[in-house]
Design a protein around this motif. Structure first.
Motif, short mmCIF file in Angstrom:
data_model
loop_
_atom_site.label_atom_id
_atom_site.label_comp_id
_atom_site.label_asym_id
_atom_site.label_seq_id
_atom_site.Cartn_x
_atom_site.Cartn_y
_atom_site.Cartn_z
N GLY A 71 40.04 -112.33 -41.75
CA GLY A 71 41.14 -113.33 -41.75
C GLY A 71 40.55 -114.66 -41.34
N TYR A 72 41.36 -115.57 -40.84
CA TYR A 72 40.74 -116.80 -40.32
C TYR A 72 40.30 -116.60 -38.88
N ASN A 73 39.29 -117.37 -38.48
CA ASN A 73 38.73 -117.28 -37.12
C ASN A 73 38.58 -118.70 -36.61
N ARG A 74 39.54 -119.17 -35.81
CA ARG A 74 39.55 -120.57 -35.38
C ARG A 74 39.25 -120.67 -33.88
N LEU A 75 38.36 -121.59 -33.57
CA LEU A 75 37.94 -121.76 -32.18
C LEU A 75 38.58 -123.02 -31.62
N VAL A 76 39.30 -122.87 -30.52
CA VAL A 76 39.98 -124.03 -29.92
C VAL A 76 39.29 -124.40 -28.62
N ILE A 77 38.92 -125.66 -28.50
CA ILE A 77 38.15 -126.09 -27.33
C ILE A 77 38.89 -127.18 -26.57
N GLU A 78 38.99 -126.97 -25.28
CA GLU A 78 39.64 -127.97 -24.42
C GLU A 78 38.65 -129.05 -24.02
N LYS A 79 39.16 -130.12 -23.48
CA LYS A 79 38.26 -131.14 -22.95
C LYS A 79 37.77 -130.68 -21.56
N PRO A 80 36.72 -131.18 -21.02
CA PRO A 80 35.87 -132.22 -21.59
C PRO A 80 34.81 -131.65 -22.53
N PHE A 81 34.53 -132.39 -23.62
CA PHE A 81 33.48 -131.97 -24.54
C PHE A 81 32.21 -132.72 -24.16
N GLY A 82 31.51 -132.19 -23.17
CA GLY A 82 30.28 -132.83 -22.66
C GLY A 82 30.62 -133.86 -21.60
N ARG A 83 29.55 -134.37 -20.96
CA ARG A 83 29.75 -135.44 -19.97
C ARG A 83 28.95 -136.68 -20.33
N ASP A 84 28.19 -136.56 -21.41
CA ASP A 84 27.49 -137.71 -21.99
C ASP A 84 27.03 -137.26 -23.38
N LEU A 85 26.34 -138.14 -24.10
CA LEU A 85 25.96 -137.79 -25.47
C LEU A 85 25.04 -136.58 -25.50
N VAL B 233 42.82 -116.64 -33.25
CA VAL B 233 42.66 -117.96 -32.61
C VAL B 233 41.97 -117.69 -31.28
N TYR B 234 40.74 -118.18 -31.12
CA TYR B 234 39.99 -118.00 -29.87
C TYR B 234 40.17 -119.28 -29.06
N TYR B 235 40.84 -119.18 -27.93
CA TYR B 235 41.22 -120.39 -27.20
C TYR B 235 40.43 -120.47 -25.89
N MET B 236 39.66 -121.53 -25.75
CA MET B 236 38.80 -121.70 -24.56
C MET B 236 39.56 -122.42 -23.45
N ALA B 237 40.31 -121.66 -22.65
CA ALA B 237 40.99 -122.27 -21.50
C ALA B 237 40.18 -121.97 -20.24
N ILE B 238 38.89 -122.14 -20.36
CA ILE B 238 37.95 -121.86 -19.25
C ILE B 238 37.08 -123.08 -19.00
N ALA B 239 36.24 -122.97 -17.97
CA ALA B 239 35.36 -124.10 -17.63
C ALA B 239 34.43 -124.42 -18.81
N PRO B 240 34.18 -125.70 -19.05
CA PRO B 240 33.36 -126.12 -20.19
C PRO B 240 31.97 -125.48 -20.21
N ARG B 241 31.42 -125.12 -19.03
CA ARG B 241 30.07 -124.55 -19.05
C ARG B 241 30.03 -123.20 -19.76
N PHE B 242 31.23 -122.59 -20.00
CA PHE B 242 31.27 -121.29 -20.67
C PHE B 242 31.51 -121.41 -22.19
N PHE B 243 31.85 -122.60 -22.67
CA PHE B 243 32.25 -122.72 -24.08
C PHE B 243 31.19 -122.15 -25.03
N GLY B 244 29.93 -122.56 -24.80
CA GLY B 244 28.85 -122.13 -25.69
C GLY B 244 28.64 -120.62 -25.61
N THR B 245 28.64 -120.08 -24.38
CA THR B 245 28.43 -118.64 -24.18
C THR B 245 29.48 -117.82 -24.91
N VAL B 246 30.73 -118.24 -24.77
CA VAL B 246 31.80 -117.47 -25.40
C VAL B 246 31.68 -117.53 -26.93
N ALA B 247 31.44 -118.74 -27.45
CA ALA B 247 31.34 -118.89 -28.92
C ALA B 247 30.21 -118.02 -29.46
#
Ligand SMILES: NC(=O)c1ccc[n+]([C@@H]2O[C@H](COP(=O)([O-])OP(=O)(O)OC[C@H]3O[C@@H](n4cnc5c(N)ncnc54)[C@H](OP(=O)(O)O)[C@@H]3O)[C@@H](O)[C@H]2O)c1
Length: 478
Positions: free
Chosen positions: A141-155, A115-129
């Motif tokens: 095994g399974y590889n699940r990515l968990v992302i915290e909010k905010p998911f973007g600031r607009d569309l 379980v890869y859990y992104m408890a970091i600033a959103p600007r790093f989500f893409g880099t880490v993934a």
């Protein structure tokens, strides 16, 4: 019966606030209940050079704020925790992480699950993934990515972020957290609807006058002024939590148990959002920013730390949302969220019309589903507990009523470990809700608001009351 789960959690931002305040206490609850037992390990990562021992001490300290358990149990739990200093931009560091995870996999026999859990600033989500993928951290095994909010600031930014993440993880392995979906009442709503046929029959534009969703907070921004200046309540609460709550109440098929059907249903609902024109934003959405209180004792938003003296960020909003669907067209969904309101309260008020008497429900009945502050289940009918209301068209299914209240994160982590995506947000849902929110934001950004415009400790600007009065309605929680 409790089934033990096996996995290695890799927590990016393992030294941070969210990890210590929410994740470690939730993992500890799962440990005490036996869902996590022998076959799990947690790797905390962040730049600071902590040792395993120091990391474990911080974990135990965070638990002591919430639990009175014997320290021995906490120490046993903490033996499953390991620290790896790591900068998200350094490829080499991912190799070190991979090797540590492989070693712990052998030691704790975790079945190669990650379980890869992104408890970091959103600007790093893409880099880490991207690095998890490119540096070969994924296992058989399974590889699940968990992302915290905010998911973007607009569309646009949400699309860009999603593009980066989906290059590395298939949508089915992405778990986007909206912690309201972990709250007990929200999870109970489909059961309540499915088990109360008269109530369910009344949930449409024939019998509902309006629906109100309020997420009120009594606190101000506290020490999160810097973050709030980039967000505002529209992005922080309406785009995600309020929309997802509406999704639970207004979706078409509450009996569905299959995650794909549930999400399709919700996506259809959000696709039917009536996007506002600029003129409609002016009439249908209100924004506010808190001032000091009546006595002048409290800080106004503009006096908070890391907030601009002339900030135009809204700390309150109320709006009128409509859907163009057979079931809901013509029914206003009034939404409201704000800081420094008189009390903390999260609630859904469903206001029926006179015609509902045809179904044996008293005309103009208001059903309130309380989400907070009451943990767990609570339904009011016309302001009193449903059991004492003299109306029996709604009650909790028995098994729900005696459910022990679970903390939202605990419940969501169980879902992640079980591969159950029902209570997570899917990309298609986000795309529609961002599109809707962008139309409001764009209009607001083109105008200068007259802020501050409500006193701390009040229900927000007067315009929030007038929004409903105009339709001949009023807020049920006032
Ligand atoms: N806190 C909450 O209640 C809450 C609620 C909802 C959502 N969230 C979301 O959860 C995420 C984390 O929030 P938070 O409040 O926990 O933030 P935080 O306390 O500032 O923690 C950020 C973490 O990221 C690490 N970090 C920063 N830069 C790094 C880098 N270049 N490489 C590796 N690690 C780095 C930090 O440690 P180092 O400085 O040592 O690297 C720290 O562990 C955010 O996306 C936030 O929006 C938080």
């Amino acid at each position: 019966m409790v089934t033990e789960k096996s996995a290695i959690f890799i927590i990016f931002g393992g030294s941070g606030d969210l990890a210590h305040r929410k994740l470690y206490p939730s993992l500890f609850r799962l440990y005490k209940s036996g869902i996590l037992k022998d076959h799990f390990a947690v790797i905390g990562t962040a730049r600071r050079p902590w040792s395993d021992d120091y990391f474990r001490e911080t974990v135990i300290t965070s638990l002591e704020d919430y639990f009175e358990d014997d320290k021995k149990i906490m120490e046993e739990f903490a033996k499953h925790f390991f620290y790896q200093s790591h900068d998200v931009n350094d490829s080499e560091h991912y190799i070190a992480l991979k090797n540590l995870a492989a070693k712990l996999d052998d030691q704790f026999e975790t079945g190669h699950n990650r379980v890869y859990y992104m408890a970091i600033a959103p600007r790093f989500f893409g880099t880490v993934a991207e690095h998890i993928n490119s540096e070969g951290l994924k296992t058989d095994g399974y590889n699940r990515l968990v992302i915290e909010k905010p998911f973007g600031r607009d569309l646009d930014s949400a699309c860009e972020l999603n593009g980066n993440i989906s290059k590395a993880f298939p949508e089915d392995d992405i778990y986007r957290i909206d912690h309201y979906l972990g709250k007990e009442m929200i999870q109970d709503i489909p059961h309540i609807r499915a088990n109360n046929p008269v109530f369910e029959k009344a949930l449409n534009n024939q019998y509902v006058s309006n629906v109100q969703v309020t997420l009120a907070e009594s606190l101000g921004v506290e020490d999160r002024g810097g973050y709030y200046e980039t967000a505002g309540v529209l992005r922080d609460m309406v785009q995600n939590h309020i929309m997802q709550i509406i999704g639970a109440v207004a979706s078409d098929d509450p009996k569905a148990t299959d995650a794909k059907i549930i999400h399709k249903d919700k996506t259809n609902l959000f696709n039917s959002l009536k996007v506002l024109t600029a003129e409609q934003v002016d009439t249908d959405f209100v924004r506010g920013q808190y001032d000091t209180d009546k006595l002048g004792d409290q800080k106004a938003y503009r006096q908070e730390d890391n907030v601009a003296e002339d900030s135009e960020i809204e700390t309150f909003t109320a709006g009128r949302i409509e859907f163009e669907s057979d079931r809901w067209s013509g029914v206003p969904f009034y939404v409201r969220s704000g800081k420094r309101m008189p009390a903390k309260s999260s609630r859904i008020d469903i206001v029926f019309n006179e015609k509902v008497a045809d179904l044996g429900i008293k005309a103009n009945t208001v059903v309130t589903l309380l989400i907070e502050p009451e943990d767990g289940n609570s339904i009011l009918i016309n302001g009193i507990n449903y059991k004492e209301s003299g109306q029996d068209f709604i009650k909790f299914p028995e098994e729900e009523e005696f459910d022990s209240a679970r903390e939202a994160y605990e419940s969501l982590i169980i879902d992640i470990l079980s591969g159950n995506r029902v209570h997570f947000t899917l990309w298609d849902e986000l795309r529609s809700t961002w599109k809707y929110i962008d139309s409001i934001r764009e209009r607001w950004d083109s105008q200068t608001p007259d802020f501050p415009n409500y006193l701390s400790g009040t229900m927000g600007p007067d315009a929030a009351e007038m929004l409903l009065e105009r339709d001949g309605n009023s807020w049920a929680w006032d």
